[in-house]
Design an enzyme around this catalytic site. Structure first.
Site, PDB file in Angstrom:
ATOM      1  CB  CYS A  11      -0.913  -0.005   1.224  1.00 20.84           C
ATOM      2  SG  CYS A  11      -1.887   1.510   1.400  1.00 20.84           S
ATOM      3  CG  ASP A  58      -1.869  -4.364  -0.769  1.00 16.11           C
ATOM      4  OD1 ASP A  58      -2.550  -4.493   0.263  1.00 16.11           O
ATOM      5  OD2 ASP A  58      -1.566  -3.258  -1.259  1.00 16.11           O
TER       6      ASP A  58
END
EC number: 1.7.1.13
Length: 268
Positions: free
Chosen positions: A176, A183
Site C-alpha cells: 500500500c 498486499d
C-alpha cells in the site's frame, strides 16, 4: 495523497453515509505509464468483493449478503479502500425496504464517486461460488532467474514462435502506498504471441515485492510492461488480491474483449 483516510483513525458511521467514499483520480498513476484516458490500450474492470455486508429490513431484522462491485476501467477514479469499507459499514444500522433498494443505492453512490459505470450485485451467502484454481500453468516452481524487488520490465523475455497460453503465479506482493502494508495476490496472464518464458515472467512478478502502489495501478503497469516488452497480439491480465477489512480487489485488463474469469481462489 496525504488527505485520504487510509491509515488515519476515524469513527465508523452508524447510519448510511455516502460522503464516506473518497475517490482517487486514475490519471495520477496513468500519467506515469504514458496512458491517456481517451485512448487506453485496454478495457477492463476492477472487481471488488464485499464479505462483511449487512443492513436492516424495515422490521429491524439484519440482512447479510456478499456484494460484487464492478468498476469499469474507464471510470475517472478508483475508490480508496478504507473509505469504501466505512461506506459499507454505514449500512449496518440503517433500514431499507428491500435488497433491490440497497443494490440500486450502492450503484448510484459508487458511480457518483468514481465518475463512471459501476455494476453492483448482492447475493445471499448460499449463492457463493466454491474456490477454484486458475486456468493454465502455475509458474511458481520455476527457478528464479534474478532476485530483483523493484519492477523491471527488462526481466521479461520471449522466444520466437507464436503460442496461446495462460500462466499464473501466487507470488505477487505489492505494498500500500499510504500505509506500507503488504498486499498479496495471484496474478494470471493470458496471451497470444511470441512465447513468454515462464522463468522471466516469474522474475518480473517477484520484482513487485517492494513496490508501493494501489492494486489497480499495479495491474495496469503489468499490462503495459508486457505489451511493451513482449508485444503479444492478445493480452489479458487479472490479479486476485487477498481481502482486507472484508473487501478484496480484483483488477482485470484486456485488449481483446476477453471475458472476466469468474473464479475465486483459495486465499480469498
Amino acid at each position: 495523497m496525504s488527505s485520504i483516510e487510509l491509515g488515519k483513525q476515524a469513527e465508523y458511521p452508524e447510519q448510511y453515509s455516502p460522503d464516506c467514499l473518497e475517490p482517487i483520480a486514475r490519471s495520477l498513476s496513468r500519467s506515469g505509464l504514458g496512458l491517456n484516458a481517451s485512448a487506453l490500450p485496454f478495457t477492463g474492470l476492477d472487481v471488488w468483493t464485499g464479505y462483511e455486508l449487512s443492513w436492516l429490513d424495515l422490521s429491524g431484522k439484519p440482512q447479510v449478503a456478499i456484494g460484487y462491485f464492478e468498476f469499469d476501467a474507464k471510470t475517472d477514479a478508483i475508490v480508496e479502500s478504507k473509505s469504501f469499507k466505512y461506506y459499507l459499514n454505514s449500512f449496518n444500522q440503517t433500514r431499507f425496504e428491500s435488497w433491490a433498494a440497497v443494490q440500486t443505492l450502492m450503484q448510484q453512490d459508487l458511480a457518483n464517486a468514481s465518475g463512471g459505470d459501476v455494476n453492483v450485485r448482492l447475493e445471499p451467502l448460499s449463492a457463493v461460488s466454491p474456490l477454484e484454481t486458475p486456468a493454465g500453468q502455475c509458474i511458481d516452481d520455476c527457478p528464479l532467474e534474478a532476485a530483483v524487488y523493484t519492477p523491471d520490465a527488462a526481466l521479461l523475455k520471449v522466444e520466437q514462435g507464436e503460442v496461446s497460453e495462460q500462466l499464473f503465479s501466487h507470488l505477487l506482493k505489492s505494498n500500500c502506498p499510504v500505509t506500507g502494508q503488504p498486499d498479496w495476490a495471484t496474478v494470471w496472464v493470458s496471451y497470444r504471441g511470441n512465447k513468454i518464458t515462464p522463468e522471466s515472467l516469474l522474475a518480473y512478478v517477484v520484482s513487485y515485492r517492494q513496490h508501493q502502489d494501489f492494486h489497480e495501478n499495479c495491474v495496469e503497469k503489468i499490462f503495459t510492461d508486457i505489451m511493451a516488452q513482449c508485444a503479444p497480439v492478445e493480452l489479458s491480465v487479472y490479479a486476485r488480491y487477498t481481502r482486507r477489512g472484508g473487501l478484496d480487489i480484483n483488477p482485470f485488463r484486456t485488449n481483446c474483449g476477453a471475458a472476466l474469469p469468474g473464479w475465486r481462489i483459495v486465499r480469498q
